[in-house]
Design a protein around this motif. Sequence first.
Motif, short mmCIF file in Angstrom:
data_model
loop_
_atom_site.label_atom_id
_atom_site.label_comp_id
_atom_site.label_asym_id
_atom_site.label_seq_id
_atom_site.Cartn_x
_atom_site.Cartn_y
_atom_site.Cartn_z
N UNK A 151 0.86 -1.19 0.00
CA UNK A 151 0.00 0.00 0.00
C UNK A 151 0.90 1.24 0.00
N UNK A 180 0.41 4.22 -0.10
CA UNK A 180 -0.06 5.32 0.76
C UNK A 180 0.64 5.29 2.12
N UNK A 181 1.08 4.11 2.53
CA UNK A 181 1.71 3.99 3.85
C UNK A 181 3.05 4.72 3.92
N UNK A 182 3.55 5.19 2.77
CA UNK A 182 4.74 6.04 2.82
C UNK A 182 4.48 7.29 3.66
N UNK A 183 3.23 7.59 3.89
CA UNK A 183 2.92 8.73 4.77
C UNK A 183 3.44 8.50 6.19
N UNK A 184 3.77 7.26 6.51
CA UNK A 184 4.31 6.99 7.84
C UNK A 184 5.83 7.05 7.89
N UNK A 185 6.43 7.53 6.80
CA UNK A 185 7.87 7.71 6.76
C UNK A 185 8.31 8.59 7.92
N UNK A 186 9.35 8.18 8.61
CA UNK A 186 9.92 8.93 9.74
C UNK A 186 8.99 8.99 10.94
N UNK A 187 8.01 8.11 10.97
CA UNK A 187 7.12 8.12 12.13
C UNK A 187 7.65 7.15 13.17
N UNK A 202 4.53 15.97 11.52
CA UNK A 202 5.63 15.17 10.96
C UNK A 202 5.61 15.26 9.43
N UNK A 203 4.45 15.07 8.84
CA UNK A 203 4.37 15.07 7.38
C UNK A 203 4.71 16.45 6.82
N UNK A 205 7.47 9.18 -1.32
CA UNK A 205 6.03 9.08 -1.10
C UNK A 205 5.27 9.01 -2.41
N UNK A 240 1.06 9.35 -3.51
CA UNK A 240 0.37 9.79 -2.30
C UNK A 240 0.98 11.08 -1.77
#
Lengths: 237, 408, 256
Positions: free
Chosen positions: B356, B358-365, C199-200, C212, C215
């Motif tokens: 998915x 879209x889960x790149x949105x969790x990069x650096x989380x 964060x984003x 990314x 998205x």
Amino acid sequence: MVRTENLSKRYKRKWAIKDITLEFKEGEIIGIMGPNGSGKTTFIKSILGLVIPTYGKIWVNGVDIGKSTHYKRDIGYMAQIPRFPENLTPTDLLRLVRDIYGDGKVKDYEYYIEKLSLNEFMNMPIKALSGGTKQKVSAFLCFSIDAKLYILDEPTASLDPYTSLILKEEILRKKEKGATVIISTHIIPTVEGLVDKLVYLLEGKVKFFGSVSRLKEITSQNSLERAIAKLNHVEGF
Amino acid sequence: MILIVSMIKVCDDCKFKDLKEALKLTNRGDTVLVVGGKYVLNEVIIDKPLVLLGKDDPVIDGNGKYEMLIVKSDSVIIRGFIFKNSGFGFVKDYSALRIKNCTGCIIEGNRFVNNMWAMYWENSERGIIRNNYIDGGRIKGAGTYSGNGIHLWHCKRMLIENNEITGHRDGIYFEFVDSSIIRNNRSYKNARYGLHFMYSNDDVYYDNVFSGNGAVAVMYSKRILMFRNTFKGHWGGTGYGILLKDVYNGEIKDNLFYKNTIGLLFDNSHNLKVHNNVFLENGIAIKLWASSTKNKFYENDFIGNTFDITTNNVSPDVVFVENYYDTYEGYDIDGDGFGDVPHRLVRVFSVLTDMVPTLYLFLKSPLQDLLETLEKAFPTIIPSLIEDKRPRMEIINYGKNGKFKQEI
Amino acid sequence: MLKVFKYEFYNLIRSPAIWLYSLFLFFITAGFTWFTEDPSKTTSAVLTLTIFLMPIITMTISIMDYYNSREFVELLLSYPLKRGDVYTGKFFAQILSLVIAYSIGYLVPIVIKGWFYEYTLSLYISGIMLTGVFVSLSLMFGVLNDDKVSGLAFVVGFWLFSTLGYDTLVLGIALYLRNYPVEKIVIPLMFLNPVDLSRILVVLKLDVAALMGYTGALFKEFLYSKLGILMALASIFLWIIIPYIITLRIFYNKDW
């Protein structure tokens, strides 16, 4: 000066105070006594607006205190456990009080610094002060305010006998100037020979309200200590 | 046989002031020397072997309307001109210089500025394109509307070297071009690809620097040899060092992939050897799609990439072995230079993002960190998609004998 | 309000906790600055730590200051001050002192290096926004719980939820619905959590944002549109203002 009508406060299921109707006149020194949990602190805090009554009314200086905080300009309060912000100094606290009340209302502070020997502590952070000194700071802030009503919650709890004596003198000085003083305490010597009237609270209700001599009279006891001990055990006065 | 070669001089004060007129009077093998001046040409045809020499920067101008010069003969040499302002349109392809059916043409030392296409070669062989400076100029940012810098179609045995190409759609474009060499070129900031292969076989490109293009794309081609190139700064949503699509039997070696979004993308590409490359600070060093088989990756350096390898599923005949990974946390007790425990190539977070995106949105989380910590702490719980069984303990290529470092 | 603010601020700015926090940030930022010599990498590393640790540190400092000053609040309330002013004064004093601590800790190494980039600035702004959010929340937890232990439990609980729990939940949803265009759900969900949002905000300015892909582009397009900026600000603002109003109401009706 202070009038309460059916003043009642309930915490969860228990009534801390119930239907207290009292009136204190100008220039009176009133002792509020009673065992732990009898409602002394709740009563005092209600007058200060810190506790919001479940029902009942309070007038200070003829003003219904539910309406505005302005009446507090005429009150000086000394809390039971003085815990000031640790990193402020007594000087900071004095400035704060002067900021809030205005310089005109806080005039005698130099006298009280001297009287309570606080000179050397004035610029030390609160965290460096002993319990007794903190209570002295508390008294100093309270008395520095030129008020019509002083409310002292256990003022002598951690004071040495000498300072307690000074405190008593100062209470009398305030009375001479026409102020009303309310002292809540469970330490009998604190009120002995000082108060004009005594309120005795038991389980949230007024068990006795009147002069010390009247208390001794109706309990047929010579000492205040015994008179009070008797109050606890006898029904209906 | 005696060849009579004459030289015709064209300049403002010469007998011939008009290049087009002069060309009409030439014979096979003549030399035309053009000294300075500006010549507006509209589809002027050269139909015999000639040498065109430019001196003092003569300008061949298309006035923004024309295709300027068309070569329809073998052995034409064009050197020292400035070609500028070709036509520009959506219907017709305008090229500053078009070369058709030519064997042995040489285009060298010219400047091509503000043209839709700079050079368009068709059906030619053994041509040389050398030392040209090509700048699409005005079409910078115009994206795919513009044409290519060096465009070759149905050619073979071509040599393209020492050119500098920028500001076009593709810097160098090969379609049905076989057995050709591309070397020492600099292709940068082209809107689409720095270099683009389509249906071309047996070609080699080396010692080139590609930077800031969309990518270098090698597509539908076989036996392409790629070495000692630098691919850097192909950054953006679709930035690739090399994008391989339907490529068979090639070799990629001694290249530097630096700061690309994706260093190497394998899309249905097979039988490639990838070795002794340096993957430095890319977003993803290598992205492998499951459709790619029989590829072998060895003795590469993976340093400072956000992800070394990402894949949705790996074909079992894809091999990673004896590469260096800066993220390897194993040990080498026997001291043979190889880690004693296998290196897990694909991290769980990249598996999820592959499923998915879209889960790149969790990069650096913190969640990404948590997943990686769990993966390290409990390697047995999370199955490894692919491993390098003999990871190197030391860097193999990067910085050895000063290699690669000067490219950054 | 200003009078209370002034002395609350004097007190906090002299408290060791604030300066330890500042020092902590300073060492982290300076550390990465010196080690990597790369502004983008430093920002990236500091971001990871900030996002994870800043919530718990600021919330703990804030709620402990509240618990330690309850008696003082009581004293202030015995003075002729409005209850709202006492609370608001404390609220802003906490925010300002934490923001100062953060600014010194984070900005000094950045300024020394002269690293003035969009992402270093984004991280700074994100940190300030988060400070506001977490002060507002922790004061609410404090006023709601007279018991220190349960107040701290709320702080820790919310910290774990906002930094990990929420994302895990969204991750689960995204994986479950992976055959649908999940970005339509995930992007709005990212706006709802201030930790994710800030964060984003920084990550989009960093190089890695390219990863990314679609998205990210979608998010960027939306976030930097007028509506997106408005929604981001609205989200952060609501996270600050709603707990603030709730706390104010409780504060007004609370017995001391």
